[in-house]
Design an enzyme around this catalytic site. Structure first.
Site, PDB file in Angstrom:
ATOM      1  CG  ASP A  13      -1.792  -1.233   1.319  1.00 38.53           C
ATOM      2  OD1 ASP A  13      -2.456  -1.585   0.336  1.00 38.53           O
ATOM      3  OD2 ASP A  13      -1.756  -1.886   2.389  1.00 38.53           O
ATOM      4  CE  LYS A  16       2.747  -2.595  -4.707  1.00 38.61           C
ATOM      5  NZ  LYS A  16       2.228  -2.228  -3.376  1.00 38.61           N
ATOM      6  N   GLY A  40      -4.252  -4.665  -4.228  1.00 39.69           N
ATOM      7  CA  GLY A  40      -4.935  -3.645  -5.003  1.00 39.69           C
ATOM      8  C   GLY A  40      -4.097  -2.397  -5.141  1.00 39.69           C
ATOM      9  CG  HIS A  41      -2.369  -1.159  -8.305  1.00 36.95           C
ATOM     10  ND1 HIS A  41      -1.684  -2.340  -8.459  1.00 36.95           N
ATOM     11  CD2 HIS A  41      -2.979  -0.933  -9.491  1.00 36.95           C
ATOM     12  CE1 HIS A  41      -1.865  -2.806  -9.686  1.00 36.95           C
ATOM     13  NE2 HIS A  41      -2.637  -1.967 -10.318  1.00 36.95           N
ATOM     14  CD  GLN A 218       0.506  -9.173  -2.227  1.00 35.71           C
ATOM     15  OE1 GLN A 218       1.412  -9.559  -2.950  1.00 35.71           O
ATOM     16  NE2 GLN A 218      -0.658  -9.764  -2.226  1.00 35.71           N
TER      17      GLN A 218
END
Length: 422
Positions: A13, A16, A40-41, A218
């Site tokens: 988090d 990225k 997720g991003h 991650q």
């Protein structure tokens, strides 16, 4: 070889997606090499915010993306994400999916929940999306890979074998092989044209002189080997996983950029030496909107930890750092940087292998004066307040790596680049 790897260098988090989105504008294609839809991003594109879980963020720039063999892919979730992008006018016709990537099926998700229940107080805090059980199947050699999935006869045969095997191991498993096959064979037909030997494809791209960006998922502190085990993910998120996860060798990489927040966060259970359990931690959480992209869980917040980032630097051979969310620290009178840990009275500069020892570590801090000026509109390092400049310089000294970019807000324009990597 013009291969650049972008890796999260804390517990994930770190931002990225934003950095990858920026670098992807200079790349010819973007590759993701690990993880599944537990990661997720968030990308801000054309004024809109998009939350991606599987598809590399390069989909918004070049449109040409690779999902490598190191990933575990939920076909249903992938097709939902493709539709989500297509409905927003984003094309997904240049996707390449590795024929060696393992697929997540409903029984993996069911097993994930069953095992977390059985662990009780020792639960790891997984996202419950079947990631771990799919990687277990990979190493237990009963996994189903994308190349088998798109072969209807092979998929049907192997699926029934695996479900029968799993029901012997998990008597309460409700999975129905026939129902899964009938549903998922239709997903396979849609995905089949995208499936190929992506390792060979990438080799061709490099031989043709293309610029390739590799995107981790991650953070390196969740690495199955080097992270805060057992509170980790089930793959190698750092640059150490890029070779095996994308089927290319290390000489393909020219730079490795570590994404680091100006403070530290993590989601879920596990040791966190610099965690703040006070109003200041709540203040940073709200200012940084620290809630999980996938889970929506509030992130735990703490001071910048140089021990963690140094471990990440060693693991991934970082050549530069992108320091994110610097603006979140605006208005804090005194900032703290963790320079080492004390374990049983002895000062140490790396993370202990045993989680029990890490939980007993006491952070060693040094303090620096903060700044009150609004930095959200600065466009250069020199425009930053002196105290913000000194904060960045001290981080560089502590982690033995230059800061090559930093961000002062969520917009693409709020990323200040000090050194280009492509």
């Amino acid at each position: 070889m013009a291969g650049v790897v972008v890796v999260g260098s804390q517990w994930g988090d770190e931002g990225k997606g934003k950095v990858t989105d920026y670098l992807a504008q200079q790349a010819d294609l973007v590759v993701r090499y690990s993880g599944g839809n537990n990661a997720g991003h968030t990308i801000v594109y054309d004024g809109k915010k998009f939350a991606l879980r599987l598809i590399p963020s390069g989909i918004f720039t070049t449109g040409e993306v690779v999902m490598g063999n190191g990933m575990v892919i939920n076909p249903k979730a992938l097709l939902e994400e493709i539709k989500y992008l297509n409905d927003a006018g984003i094309k997904t016709d240049k996707m390449h999916i590795s024929d060696r990537a393992h697929i997540i099926l409903p029984y993996h998700i069911e097993i994930d929940h069953l095992e977390e229940e059985l662990r009780g107080d020792a639960a790891i805090g997984t996202t419950g999306r079947g990631i771990g059980p799919t990687y277990v199947d990979k190493y237990d050699r009963v996994g189903i890979r994308m190349g088998e999935f798109i072969n209807e006869e092979l998929f049907n045969k192997k699926l029934h074998q695996v479900v029968a095997f799993k029901k012997k191991l998990y008597p309460n498993l409700q999975a129905d092989a026939d129902a899964i096959f009938e549903e998922y064979k239709e997903y396979a037909k849609v995905l089949a044209p995208m499936v190929e030997d992506t390792g060979a494809f990438l080799d061709e791209c490099f031989q043709a002189g293309k610029k390739v960006l590799f995107e981790g998922a991650q953070g390196t502190m969740l690495d199955i080997d080097y992270g805060t085990y057992p509170f980790v993910t089930s793959s190698n998120p750092g640059a150490n996983g890029a070779c095996s996860g994308a089927s290319v060798g290390p000489l393909y990489f020219s730079d490795v950029v570590g994404i680091v927040k100006a403070y530290t966060t993590r989601v879920g259970a596990g040791a966190f030496p610099t965690e703040l359990h006070n109003e200041l931690g709540d203040q940073i959480r709200e200012a940084g909107h620290e809630y999980g992209t996938v889970t929506k869980r509030p992130r735990r917040v703490g001071w910048f930890d140089a021990v963690v980032v140094n471990q990440s630097r060693r693991m991934s051979s970082l050549t530069g750092i992108s320091l994110m969310l610097l603006d979140v620290l605006t208005g804090i009178d005194t900032l703290k940087l963790c320079t080492a840990y004390k374990l049983d009275g002895k000062e140490i500069h790396s993370l202990p292998a045993n989680i029990e020892d890490l939980e007993r570590c006491v952070p060693v801090y040094e303090e620096m004066p903060g700044w009150s000026e609004d930095i959200s509109s600065v466009t250069s390092f020199e425009e930053l307040p002196v105290n913000a400049q000194n904060y960045i310089k001290r981080i560089e000294e502590l982690v033995h790596c230059p800061v090559i970019m930093f961000s002062v807000g969520p917009d693409r324009k709020q990323t200040i680049v000090l050194k280009e990597v492509f």
